[in-house]
Design an enzyme around this catalytic site. Structure first.
Site, PDB file in Angstrom:
ATOM      1  N   ASP A 313       0.816  -1.224   0.000  1.00 18.16           N
ATOM      2  CA  ASP A 313       0.000   0.000   0.000  1.00 18.16           C
ATOM      3  C   ASP A 313       0.855   1.282   0.000  1.00 18.16           C
ATOM      4  OD1 ASP A 313      -2.397   1.314  -0.124  1.00 18.16           O
ATOM      5  OD2 ASP A 313      -2.967   1.001   1.956  1.00 18.16           O
ATOM      6  N   LYS A 362      -8.208  -1.547   3.312  1.00 22.86           N
ATOM      7  CA  LYS A 362      -7.589  -0.229   3.483  1.00 22.86           C
ATOM      8  C   LYS A 362      -7.575   0.156   4.957  1.00 22.86           C
ATOM      9  CE  LYS A 362      -6.278   2.768   0.382  1.00 22.86           C
ATOM     10  NZ  LYS A 362      -5.142   2.467  -0.480  1.00 22.86           N
ATOM     11  N   LYS A 403      -8.281  13.943  -3.308  1.00 22.34           N
ATOM     12  CA  LYS A 403      -8.762  13.381  -2.044  1.00 22.34           C
ATOM     13  C   LYS A 403      -8.626  14.388  -0.913  1.00 22.34           C
ATOM     14  CE  LYS A 403      -6.300  10.364   0.314  1.00 22.34           C
ATOM     15  NZ  LYS A 403      -5.543   9.115   0.336  1.00 22.34           N
ATOM     16  N   LYS A 476       2.624   2.014   3.246  1.00 24.86           N
ATOM     17  CA  LYS A 476       1.834   2.245   4.459  1.00 24.86           C
ATOM     18  C   LYS A 476       1.937   1.109   5.457  1.00 24.86           C
ATOM     19  CE  LYS A 476      -2.395   3.440   2.983  1.00 24.86           C
ATOM     20  NZ  LYS A 476      -2.474   4.443   1.940  1.00 24.86           N
TER      21      LYS A 476
HETATM   22  P1  NAI Z   1      -7.793   3.163 -10.248  1.00 22.81           P
HETATM   23  O1  NAI Z   1      -9.056   2.491  -9.845  1.00 22.81           O
HETATM   24  O2  NAI Z   1      -7.862   4.411 -11.025  1.00 22.81           O
HETATM   25  O3  NAI Z   1      -6.888   2.148 -11.071  1.00 22.81           O
HETATM   26  C1  NAI Z   1      -6.871   0.777 -10.865  1.00 22.81           C
HETATM   27  C2  NAI Z   1      -6.834   0.077 -12.216  1.00 22.81           C
HETATM   28  O4  NAI Z   1      -6.699  -1.309 -11.993  1.00 22.81           O
HETATM   29  C3  NAI Z   1      -8.100   0.256 -13.033  1.00 22.81           C
HETATM   30  O5  NAI Z   1      -7.775   0.760 -14.312  1.00 22.81           O
HETATM   31  C4  NAI Z   1      -8.688  -1.153 -13.126  1.00 22.81           C
HETATM   32  O6  NAI Z   1      -9.324  -1.364 -14.354  1.00 22.81           O
HETATM   33  C5  NAI Z   1      -7.454  -1.995 -12.959  1.00 22.81           C
HETATM   34  N1  NAI Z   1      -7.623  -3.371 -12.463  1.00 22.81           N
HETATM   35  C6  NAI Z   1      -8.434  -3.857 -11.502  1.00 22.81           C
HETATM   36  N2  NAI Z   1      -8.238  -5.175 -11.330  1.00 22.81           N
HETATM   37  C7  NAI Z   1      -7.257  -5.536 -12.185  1.00 22.81           C
HETATM   38  C8  NAI Z   1      -6.597  -6.753 -12.461  1.00 22.81           C
HETATM   39  N3  NAI Z   1      -6.936  -7.893 -11.840  1.00 22.81           N
HETATM   40  N4  NAI Z   1      -5.626  -6.752 -13.387  1.00 22.81           N
HETATM   41  C9  NAI Z   1      -5.276  -5.622 -14.049  1.00 22.81           C
HETATM   42  N5  NAI Z   1      -5.875  -4.439 -13.823  1.00 22.81           N
HETATM   43  C10 NAI Z   1      -6.854  -4.392 -12.907  1.00 22.81           C
HETATM   44  O7  NAI Z   1      -6.990   3.363  -8.870  1.00 22.81           O
HETATM   45  P2  NAI Z   1      -5.694   4.256  -8.573  1.00 22.81           P
HETATM   46  O8  NAI Z   1      -6.137   5.544  -8.025  1.00 22.81           O
HETATM   47  O9  NAI Z   1      -4.791   4.236  -9.747  1.00 22.81           O
HETATM   48  O10 NAI Z   1      -5.063   3.430  -7.371  1.00 22.81           O
HETATM   49  C11 NAI Z   1      -4.533   2.143  -7.614  1.00 22.81           C
HETATM   50  C12 NAI Z   1      -4.305   1.378  -6.322  1.00 22.81           C
HETATM   51  O11 NAI Z   1      -3.324   2.046  -5.553  1.00 22.81           O
HETATM   52  C13 NAI Z   1      -5.544   1.249  -5.454  1.00 22.81           C
HETATM   53  O12 NAI Z   1      -5.602  -0.040  -4.891  1.00 22.81           O
HETATM   54  C14 NAI Z   1      -5.298   2.235  -4.367  1.00 22.81           C
HETATM   55  O13 NAI Z   1      -5.929   1.895  -3.149  1.00 22.81           O
HETATM   56  C15 NAI Z   1      -3.798   2.162  -4.235  1.00 22.81           C
HETATM   57  N6  NAI Z   1      -3.250   3.343  -3.594  1.00 22.81           N
HETATM   58  C16 NAI Z   1      -3.352   4.576  -4.199  1.00 22.81           C
HETATM   59  C17 NAI Z   1      -2.875   5.689  -3.569  1.00 22.81           C
HETATM   60  C18 NAI Z   1      -2.950   7.015  -4.221  1.00 22.81           C
HETATM   61  O14 NAI Z   1      -3.420   7.126  -5.335  1.00 22.81           O
HETATM   62  N7  NAI Z   1      -2.482   8.060  -3.600  1.00 22.81           N
HETATM   63  C19 NAI Z   1      -2.268   5.614  -2.233  1.00 22.81           C
HETATM   64  C20 NAI Z   1      -2.233   4.282  -1.698  1.00 22.81           C
HETATM   65  C21 NAI Z   1      -2.686   3.200  -2.388  1.00 22.81           C
END
Ligand code: NAI
Length: 520
Positions: A313, A362, A403, A476
């Site tokens: 994370d 989370k 956020k 994290k």
């Molecule tokens: P997002 O939802 O925009 O992107 C995630 C992507 O993963 C989506 O495009 C989705 O289609 C794809 N996906 C889902 N399951 C999949 C799989 N099995 N195989 C391939 N692709 C898959 O989310 P974001 O904002 O990019 O965040 C990504 C991750 O990072 C989340 O889990 C989030 O909790 C974590 N995270 C983000 C932080 C931040 O943005 N500041 C901080 C801490 C963690």
């Protein structure tokens, strides 16, 4: 420039009988100074300085490195990709405040400096870019690829993310449009049901199977071959999954986990299938989401194969502040008694986290981040006493990727008084997370080129432990080798990283004593 060309122009050399440079390697002898504590019969502490000698070896040939992102088409994936392309081409763009140039702000590797030492003539500190401490890959040189369950190309993903300015997007659009995520594995039970409508780029099969492992392995090999790469680092930046149950006989050992994948057990998450494939390809795999991808069987497999893993994370906004602020309060002798953390966010991560099981992942990773700091101060806290700590996350579409994190820290001060600190932190989520992805890739790759040797007859050079706890600063809920302590305090995490890298070139930790300025 490729990595080996950069290495020729290293910013400094160490002049010491303990350090030897060759074209290919830096070798150092290092005395690791610690303090060993024993107890006398009447329970008095005895502190004994101890030195352990290690030899370190750094391979100076960086080679060609690739980064593969799982969830490439998400907010983080598309933002980090556009950011690297823009930096590589040195792009600037118009904003209402004037021209904005590309940069790597928020990356500890690219945006922070390290004190190398003190100028022999003037006595001033000499600070160098962190990136110059050891021969590291430059993010501009990373080949980028990956997978997503959504079929949009990276230009379309970047639009969907609503993170970057139009004048920047228009300059990288053409290149981004040519980038298309590989189909991925999708087991609907692991992410929120509200993600289903984007899952149009998926491999056949809705539960674990060995064919999925082999396909991911093949994808890694193909990506390497197509781009002429020496190595690849894989990062999970896909949706947060629910926790997998740890079940004896299913995912508790490497053999059981492999068998469970082969027989299609329902408790094997997509992220674990990716981790297994990466481990079998000897490719470092970092988990940027909170779920327990590294079930005991995955961890054991990594150890058996001596492959690198890291997680969990990204520590980008609220928790990063927390792990700095709580460290400060408790080390100031102030008794923190409660932390109330509220978030609301409107991006797809928030949408996924609006589902209870994914939120729970989370909540767990956000909740344990002060434990080590509390446990270290037995003046303020009784054994097993903890500050109250609550974490709330709500989905609020209107705020998009910006956020909001609201935190109240309530503390007890001198003679029963109270201090209340309220923070309102607007965390532009993907712009904070993208530099962390870069740091994790650069540092994980660096760790593949560092080896150590005990200072004894016939000892062999070995790598670091499979679980790269040195990456904790960016994470994290830092994963550590089984049975070893977790450090969450941000300052300690940074010191560990910098001082281990200093040791690799035979330099002692920066002690901050500056005695040279303090004596008569
Ligand atoms: P997002 O939802 O925009 O992107 C995630 C992507 O993963 C989506 O495009 C989705 O289609 C794809 N996906 C889902 N399951 C999949 C799989 N099995 N195989 C391939 N692709 C898959 O989310 P974001 O904002 O990019 O965040 C990504 C991750 O990072 C989340 O889990 C989030 O909790 C974590 N995270 C983000 C932080 C931040 O943005 N500041 C901080 C801490 C963690």
């Amino acid at each position: 420039l490729n990595g080996s060309a950069r290495q020729e122009s290293s910013l400094f050399t160490v002049q010491s009988p303990n350090v030897v440079y060759t074209d290919d390697e830096i070798k150092s002898k290092y005395a690791y100074q610690t303090t060993e504590i024993t107890r006398t019969a009447d329970n008095k502490l005895v502190a004994t300085p101890k030195a352990t000698n290690y030899n370190f070896k750094v391979n100076r040939k960086v080679g060609k490195v690739g980064m593969m992102l799982v969830g490439w088409g998400g907010n983080n994936g598309s933002t980090v990709t556009a950011g690297i392309l823009a930096n590589r081409r040195n792009i600037s763009w118009e904003t209402r405040e004037g021209k904005q140039a590309s940069n790597y702000y928020g990356s500890i590797v690219m945006g922070s400096t390290v004190k190398l030492g003190t100028d022999a003539k003037t006595g001033e500190d000499i600070n160098i870019p962190f990136h110059d401490l050891l021969p590291m890959v430059h993010p501009n040189d990373l080949a980028i690829g990956g997978w997503d369950i959504s079929s949009l190309n990276l230009a379309e993903s970047m639009d969907r993310a609503q993170v970057l300015e139009p004048a920047l997007k228009s300059q990288v659009r053409k290149e981004m449009a040519e980038m298309k995520p590989l189909p991925s594995i999708y087991y609907p039970d692991f992410i929120a049901a509200n993600q289903e409508d984007r899952a149009d780029n998926i491999l056949e099969g809705d539960k674990a199977c060995w064919a999925h492992v082999e396909k991911i392995q093949q994808d890694i090999r193909d990506f390497k071959a197509q781009n002429g790469l020496d190595k690849v680092v894989i990062m999970w930046t896909a949706n947060t999954e629910r926790y997998a149950d740890i079940i004896p006989g299913v995912n508790d050992t490497a053999d059981n986990l492999i068998n469970s994948i082969k027989t299609g057990h329902l408790e094997v998450a997509p992220s674990t299938v990716f981790a297994v494939a990466a481990i079998l390809e000897d490719t470092p795999f970092i988990n940027g989401s909170p779920q327990n991808t590294f079930v005991p069987g995955a961890l054991q497999l990594a150890e058996q194969r001596r492959a690198f893993i890291g997680g969990d994370d990204f520590k980008s906004g609220q928790t990063k502040m927390k792990s700095a602020l709580v460290d400060f309060l408790i080390n100031a002798g102030i008794k923190l008694t409660s932390i109330a953390s509220y978030n609301h966010l409107g991006n797809n991560d928030g949408k996924n986290l609006s589902s209870q099981k994914q939120f729970r992942s989370k909540e767990i990773s956000k909740s344990n981040v002060v434990d080590d700091m509390v446990a270290a101060n037995h003046i303020l806290y009784e054994k097993d006493e903890h500050p109250d700590h609550t974490v709330v996350i709500k989905y609020m579409p209107a705020v998009g990727d910006n956020k909001r994190a609201l935190d109240e820290y309530y503390a007890e001060i001198f003679m029963g008084g109270h201090q209340t600190i309220s923070l309102f932190n607007i965390c532009e989520d993907s712009l904070l997370a993208s530099p962390l992805i870069i740091d994790l890739v650069v540092l994980a790759e660096m760790m593949t080129r560092i080896s150590w040797q005990a200072d004894s007859e016939g000892a062999e050079y070995k790598g670091f432990h499979s679980v790269l706890s040195i990456l904790s600063y960016m994470l994290k809920a830092p994963l550590t080798p089984p049975g070893t302590p977790v450090v969450n305090a941000l300052g300690k995490q940074r010191s560990a990283l910098i001082n281990i890298f200093r040791a690799c070139v035979g330099l002692q930790p920066e002690s901050e004593m500056t005695l040279e300025h303090k004596l008569f």
